[in-house]
Motif scaffolding. Structure first.
Motif, PDB file in Angstrom:
ATOM      1  N   ILE A   1       0.852  -1.188   0.000  1.00  0.00           N
ATOM      2  CA  ILE A   1       0.000   0.000   0.000  1.00  0.00           C
ATOM      3  C   ILE A   1       0.889   1.239   0.000  1.00  0.00           C
ATOM      4  O   ILE A   1       1.673   1.458   0.929  1.00  0.00           O
ATOM      5  N   ILE A   2       0.768   2.013  -1.075  1.00  0.00           N
ATOM      6  CA  ILE A   2       1.566   3.232  -1.209  1.00  0.00           C
ATOM      7  C   ILE A   2       0.627   4.439  -1.199  1.00  0.00           C
ATOM      8  O   ILE A   2      -0.572   4.299  -1.470  1.00  0.00           O
TER       9      ILE A   2
ATOM     10  N   CYS B   1      -2.848   2.130  -4.234  1.00  0.00           N
ATOM     11  CA  CYS B   1      -2.363   3.496  -4.043  1.00  0.00           C
ATOM     12  C   CYS B   1      -3.473   4.358  -3.438  1.00  0.00           C
ATOM     13  O   CYS B   1      -4.577   4.407  -3.972  1.00  0.00           O
ATOM     14  N   LEU B   2      -3.170   5.046  -2.335  1.00  0.00           N
ATOM     15  CA  LEU B   2      -4.196   5.796  -1.595  1.00  0.00           C
ATOM     16  C   LEU B   2      -4.268   7.286  -1.931  1.00  0.00           C
ATOM     17  O   LEU B   2      -4.743   8.084  -1.137  1.00  0.00           O
TER      18      LEU B   2
ATOM     19  N   PHE C   1      -6.465   1.648   6.761  1.00  0.00           N
ATOM     20  CA  PHE C   1      -5.224   2.229   6.228  1.00  0.00           C
ATOM     21  C   PHE C   1      -5.552   3.586   5.611  1.00  0.00           C
ATOM     22  O   PHE C   1      -6.536   3.697   4.887  1.00  0.00           O
ATOM     23  N   TYR C   2      -4.720   4.595   5.911  1.00  0.00           N
ATOM     24  CA  TYR C   2      -4.920   5.879   5.256  1.00  0.00           C
ATOM     25  C   TYR C   2      -3.584   6.578   5.023  1.00  0.00           C
ATOM     26  O   TYR C   2      -2.525   6.076   5.405  1.00  0.00           O
ATOM     27  N   GLY C   3      -3.655   7.720   4.341  1.00  0.00           N
ATOM     28  CA  GLY C   3      -2.450   8.478   4.008  1.00  0.00           C
ATOM     29  C   GLY C   3      -2.590   9.907   4.490  1.00  0.00           C
ATOM     30  O   GLY C   3      -2.886  10.149   5.645  1.00  0.00           O
ATOM     31  N   ASP C   4      -2.374  10.851   3.601  1.00  0.00           N
ATOM     32  CA  ASP C   4      -2.648  12.282   3.811  1.00  0.00           C
ATOM     33  C   ASP C   4      -1.693  13.020   4.737  1.00  0.00           C
ATOM     34  O   ASP C   4      -1.287  14.127   4.438  1.00  0.00           O
ATOM     35  N   ILE C   5      -1.338  12.449   5.898  1.00  0.00           N
ATOM     36  CA  ILE C   5      -0.540  13.223   6.861  1.00  0.00           C
ATOM     37  C   ILE C   5       0.968  13.017   6.689  1.00  0.00           C
ATOM     38  O   ILE C   5       1.771  13.640   7.390  1.00  0.00           O
TER      39      ILE C   5
ATOM     40  N   TYR D   1       6.291   3.031   2.616  1.00  0.00           N
ATOM     41  CA  TYR D   1       5.033   2.362   2.283  1.00  0.00           C
ATOM     42  C   TYR D   1       4.819   1.171   3.210  1.00  0.00           C
ATOM     43  O   TYR D   1       5.648   0.915   4.103  1.00  0.00           O
ATOM     44  N   VAL D   2       3.710   0.472   3.002  1.00  0.00           N
ATOM     45  CA  VAL D   2       3.335  -0.630   3.886  1.00  0.00           C
ATOM     46  C   VAL D   2       3.099  -1.898   3.074  1.00  0.00           C
ATOM     47  O   VAL D   2       2.620  -1.841   1.939  1.00  0.00           O
TER      48      VAL D   2
END
Ligand SMILES: [Mn+2]
Length: 239
Positions: free
Chosen positions: A6-7, A34-35, A155-159, A187-188
Protein backbone atom coordinates in the motif's frame (compact mmCIF):
# COMPACT_ATOMS: atom_id res chain seq x y z
CA UNK A 1 -4.42 -11.94 -3.10
CA UNK A 2 -2.69 -12.06 0.26
CA UNK A 3 0.38 -9.83 0.08
CA UNK A 4 -0.50 -6.26 -0.72
CA UNK A 5 1.78 -3.24 -0.93
CA UNK A 6 0.00 0.00 0.00
CA UNK A 7 1.57 3.23 -1.21
CA UNK A 8 0.31 6.82 -0.84
CA UNK A 9 1.11 10.50 -1.28
CA UNK A 10 3.53 10.34 -4.19
CA UNK A 11 3.15 14.07 -4.93
CA UNK A 12 4.91 14.03 -8.28
CA UNK A 13 8.19 12.78 -6.79
CA UNK A 14 9.20 10.40 -9.58
CA UNK A 15 12.62 9.55 -8.10
CA UNK A 16 11.00 8.30 -4.89
CA UNK A 17 8.25 6.40 -6.73
CA UNK A 18 10.73 4.62 -8.98
CA UNK A 19 12.82 3.59 -5.96
CA UNK A 20 9.74 2.21 -4.20
CA UNK A 21 8.46 0.29 -7.21
CA UNK A 22 11.88 -1.29 -7.58
CA UNK A 23 11.80 -2.29 -3.92
CA UNK A 24 8.27 -3.71 -4.20
CA UNK A 25 9.35 -5.80 -7.18
CA UNK A 26 11.77 -7.70 -4.97
CA UNK A 27 9.19 -8.44 -2.31
CA UNK A 28 6.85 -10.83 -4.07
CA UNK A 29 3.60 -8.93 -3.54
CA UNK A 30 0.36 -9.93 -5.24
CA UNK A 31 -1.12 -6.46 -5.61
CA UNK A 32 -0.27 -2.79 -5.17
CA UNK A 33 -2.84 -0.28 -3.93
CA UNK A 34 -2.36 3.50 -4.04
CA UNK A 35 -4.20 5.80 -1.60
CA UNK A 36 -4.03 9.02 -3.58
CA UNK A 37 -2.18 12.32 -3.92
CA UNK A 38 -0.40 11.15 -7.05
CA UNK A 39 0.27 14.75 -8.03
CA UNK A 40 0.87 18.20 -6.56
CA UNK A 41 3.86 19.76 -4.80
CA UNK A 42 6.37 17.74 -6.85
CA UNK A 43 7.28 18.39 -10.51
CA UNK A 44 6.62 15.15 -12.36
CA UNK A 45 2.97 14.31 -11.74
CA UNK A 46 2.36 13.03 -15.24
CA UNK A 47 5.18 10.48 -15.08
CA UNK A 48 3.98 9.37 -11.66
CA UNK A 49 0.44 8.88 -12.97
CA UNK A 50 1.84 6.79 -15.81
CA UNK A 51 3.73 4.52 -13.42
CA UNK A 52 0.81 4.22 -11.00
CA UNK A 53 -1.52 3.27 -13.85
CA UNK A 54 0.96 0.67 -15.01
CA UNK A 55 1.77 -0.92 -11.66
CA UNK A 56 -1.09 -0.34 -9.22
CA UNK A 57 -4.09 -2.66 -9.11
CA UNK A 58 -6.32 -0.20 -7.26
CA UNK A 59 -5.99 3.56 -6.95
CA UNK A 60 -8.13 6.03 -5.01
CA UNK A 61 -8.18 9.82 -4.97
CA UNK A 62 -6.51 12.24 -2.55
CA UNK A 63 -7.17 15.91 -1.86
CA UNK A 64 -4.53 17.06 -4.36
CA UNK A 65 -5.97 14.83 -7.09
CA UNK A 66 -9.24 16.73 -6.63
CA UNK A 67 -8.20 20.36 -6.35
CA UNK A 68 -5.45 20.19 -8.97
CA UNK A 69 -8.36 19.91 -11.43
CA UNK A 70 -9.81 23.25 -10.34
CA UNK A 71 -9.02 26.59 -11.95
CA UNK A 72 -6.52 28.70 -10.06
CA UNK A 73 -4.63 32.01 -10.13
CA UNK A 74 -1.75 30.55 -8.15
CA UNK A 75 1.37 30.52 -10.34
CA UNK A 76 2.85 27.44 -8.71
CA UNK A 77 -0.36 25.43 -9.10
CA UNK A 78 -0.66 26.65 -12.68
CA UNK A 79 2.82 25.35 -13.43
CA UNK A 80 1.99 21.99 -11.82
CA UNK A 81 -1.17 21.81 -13.94
CA UNK A 82 0.81 22.67 -17.08
CA UNK A 83 2.86 19.49 -16.56
CA UNK A 84 -0.24 17.27 -16.74
CA UNK A 85 -1.96 16.04 -19.91
CA UNK A 86 -5.69 16.03 -20.63
CA UNK A 87 -5.55 12.29 -20.21
CA UNK A 88 -4.00 12.76 -16.74
CA UNK A 89 -6.80 15.11 -15.68
CA UNK A 90 -9.42 12.70 -17.00
CA UNK A 91 -7.80 9.82 -15.16
CA UNK A 92 -7.68 11.73 -11.85
CA UNK A 93 -11.38 12.49 -12.24
CA UNK A 94 -12.21 8.78 -12.41
CA UNK A 95 -10.54 7.78 -9.15
CA UNK A 96 -12.89 6.23 -6.58
CA UNK A 97 -13.05 7.22 -2.90
CA UNK A 98 -12.08 4.05 -1.08
CA UNK A 99 -10.91 0.44 -1.27
CA UNK A 100 -12.31 -2.37 0.81
CA UNK A 101 -11.34 -6.02 1.01
CA UNK A 102 -11.26 -8.98 3.36
CA UNK A 103 -8.10 -10.69 4.52
CA UNK A 104 -8.35 -13.67 6.88
CA UNK A 105 -11.93 -12.61 7.71
CA UNK A 106 -10.87 -9.10 8.70
CA UNK A 107 -12.52 -6.22 6.90
CA UNK A 108 -9.87 -3.82 5.66
CA UNK A 109 -10.76 -0.33 4.48
CA UNK A 110 -8.43 2.15 2.79
CA UNK A 111 -9.09 5.84 2.10
CA UNK A 112 -6.95 8.95 1.68
CA UNK A 113 -7.76 11.09 4.71
CA UNK A 114 -11.01 10.17 6.47
CA UNK A 115 -14.07 8.03 5.68
CA UNK A 116 -16.00 11.25 5.04
CA UNK A 117 -13.76 13.41 2.87
CA UNK A 118 -10.35 13.62 1.22
CA UNK A 119 -10.13 17.08 2.79
CA UNK A 120 -10.66 16.05 6.43
CA UNK A 121 -7.21 15.75 7.96
CA UNK A 122 -6.82 13.59 11.06
CA UNK A 123 -3.42 13.56 12.72
CA UNK A 124 -3.57 11.34 15.80
CA UNK A 125 -0.59 13.16 17.34
CA UNK A 126 -2.66 16.32 17.53
CA UNK A 127 -6.29 15.25 17.57
CA UNK A 128 -8.35 13.71 20.40
CA UNK A 129 -9.15 10.02 20.48
CA UNK A 130 -12.76 10.55 19.36
CA UNK A 131 -11.48 11.91 16.08
CA UNK A 132 -9.13 8.95 15.65
CA UNK A 133 -11.94 6.51 16.35
CA UNK A 134 -14.12 8.26 13.77
CA UNK A 135 -11.75 6.84 11.16
CA UNK A 136 -13.52 3.50 11.68
CA UNK A 137 -17.00 4.92 11.03
CA UNK A 138 -19.11 4.32 7.97
CA UNK A 139 -20.22 7.25 5.88
CA UNK A 140 -22.14 8.12 2.75
CA UNK A 141 -18.86 7.81 0.86
CA UNK A 142 -18.19 4.27 2.07
CA UNK A 143 -21.63 2.76 1.54
CA UNK A 144 -21.21 -0.69 0.10
CA UNK A 145 -21.83 -4.35 0.48
CA UNK A 146 -20.09 -4.10 3.82
CA UNK A 147 -21.73 -0.88 4.92
CA UNK A 148 -23.25 -2.42 8.05
CA UNK A 149 -19.83 -3.60 9.15
CA UNK A 150 -17.16 -1.31 10.47
CA UNK A 151 -13.64 -2.11 9.37
CA UNK A 152 -11.27 -4.16 11.53
CA UNK A 153 -8.25 -2.46 10.00
CA UNK A 154 -8.04 1.03 8.49
CA UNK A 155 -5.22 2.23 6.23
CA UNK A 156 -4.92 5.88 5.26
CA UNK A 157 -2.45 8.48 4.01
CA UNK A 158 -2.65 12.28 3.81
CA UNK A 159 -0.54 13.22 6.86
CA UNK A 160 2.79 11.90 5.50
CA UNK A 161 3.56 10.33 8.85
CA UNK A 162 3.60 6.60 9.56
CA UNK A 163 1.46 5.42 12.42
CA UNK A 164 0.24 2.12 13.83
CA UNK A 165 -2.24 2.13 16.69
CA UNK A 166 -4.56 -0.47 18.10
CA UNK A 167 -7.89 0.40 19.62
CA UNK A 168 -10.64 -1.83 20.94
CA UNK A 169 -12.51 -1.24 17.68
CA UNK A 170 -9.58 -2.12 15.42
CA UNK A 171 -6.16 -1.29 14.05
CA UNK A 172 -5.33 2.10 12.57
CA UNK A 173 -2.39 2.44 10.21
CA UNK A 174 -1.08 5.47 8.37
CA UNK A 175 1.09 4.22 5.54
CA UNK A 176 3.31 7.31 5.33
CA UNK A 177 4.27 8.96 2.07
CA UNK A 178 6.30 8.02 -1.00
CA UNK A 179 7.19 11.53 -2.06
CA UNK A 180 7.24 13.61 1.11
CA UNK A 181 7.80 11.41 4.12
CA UNK A 182 10.05 12.66 6.88
CA UNK A 183 12.08 9.43 6.67
CA UNK A 184 12.87 8.06 3.21
CA UNK A 185 10.12 6.95 0.82
CA UNK A 186 7.73 4.93 2.94
CA UNK A 187 5.03 2.36 2.28
CA UNK A 188 3.34 -0.63 3.89
CA UNK A 189 3.03 -4.32 3.09
CA UNK A 190 0.04 -6.08 4.59
CA UNK A 191 0.58 -9.81 4.49
CA UNK A 192 -2.21 -12.32 5.08
CA UNK A 193 -0.47 -15.28 3.53
CA UNK A 194 0.08 -17.26 6.73
CA UNK A 195 -3.50 -17.28 7.96
CA UNK A 196 -2.94 -14.17 10.04
CA UNK A 197 -2.38 -10.56 9.05
CA UNK A 198 0.88 -8.70 9.50
CA UNK A 199 1.61 -5.06 8.76
CA UNK A 200 5.13 -4.01 7.84
CA UNK A 201 6.50 -0.57 7.11
CA UNK A 202 9.15 -0.35 4.43
CA UNK A 203 11.47 2.64 4.13
CA UNK A 204 13.32 3.12 0.87
CA UNK A 205 16.15 5.65 0.66
CA UNK A 206 16.19 7.54 -2.62
CA UNK A 207 18.36 10.15 -4.30
CA UNK A 208 16.91 13.45 -3.09
CA UNK A 209 19.56 15.44 -4.92
CA UNK A 210 18.58 13.79 -8.21
CA UNK A 211 14.91 14.63 -7.58
CA UNK A 212 15.77 18.28 -6.89
CA UNK A 213 18.03 18.41 -9.95
CA UNK A 214 15.18 17.16 -12.15
CA UNK A 215 12.90 19.82 -10.68
CA UNK A 216 15.44 22.54 -11.45
CA UNK A 217 15.98 21.29 -14.98
CA UNK A 218 12.24 21.45 -15.62
CA UNK A 219 12.22 25.07 -14.45
CA UNK A 220 9.73 24.17 -11.75
CA UNK A 221 7.72 27.08 -10.36
CA UNK A 222 7.96 27.02 -6.58
CA UNK A 223 11.25 25.14 -6.64
CA UNK A 224 12.43 26.76 -3.39
CA UNK A 225 9.32 25.52 -1.66
CA UNK A 226 9.80 22.00 -3.00
CA UNK A 227 13.44 22.07 -1.97
CA UNK A 228 12.38 22.85 1.59
CA UNK A 229 9.74 20.12 1.59
CA UNK A 230 12.18 17.53 0.33
CA UNK A 231 14.70 18.67 2.92
CA UNK A 232 11.98 18.69 5.66
CA UNK A 233 12.13 22.35 6.72
CA UNK A 234 8.46 22.91 6.10
CA UNK A 235 7.31 19.58 7.45
CA UNK A 236 3.87 19.71 9.10
CA UNK A 237 3.52 23.40 8.31
CA UNK A 238 2.01 22.94 4.87
CA UNK A 239 -0.83 21.05 3.22
MN1 LIG B 1 -0.59 14.40 0.56
Amino acid sequence: MSRIAIISDIHGNLTALEAVLKDIEKRDVDQIFCLGDLVGKGPRGSECIKLVRKHCDKVIRGNWDVFIREETDNEILKWTQSQLTDDDFNYLATLPFYIEFELNSKLIRCFHASPRSVFERIAPEYHPIEKCLSLFENSKETESLHSKRTPDIVFYGDIHLTLLRSYEIGILCNVGSIGLDIVDATYVIVDGSHGTNSINFVRVPYDREAELRAARELGMAGYEHYYKEIMYDLFMKTE
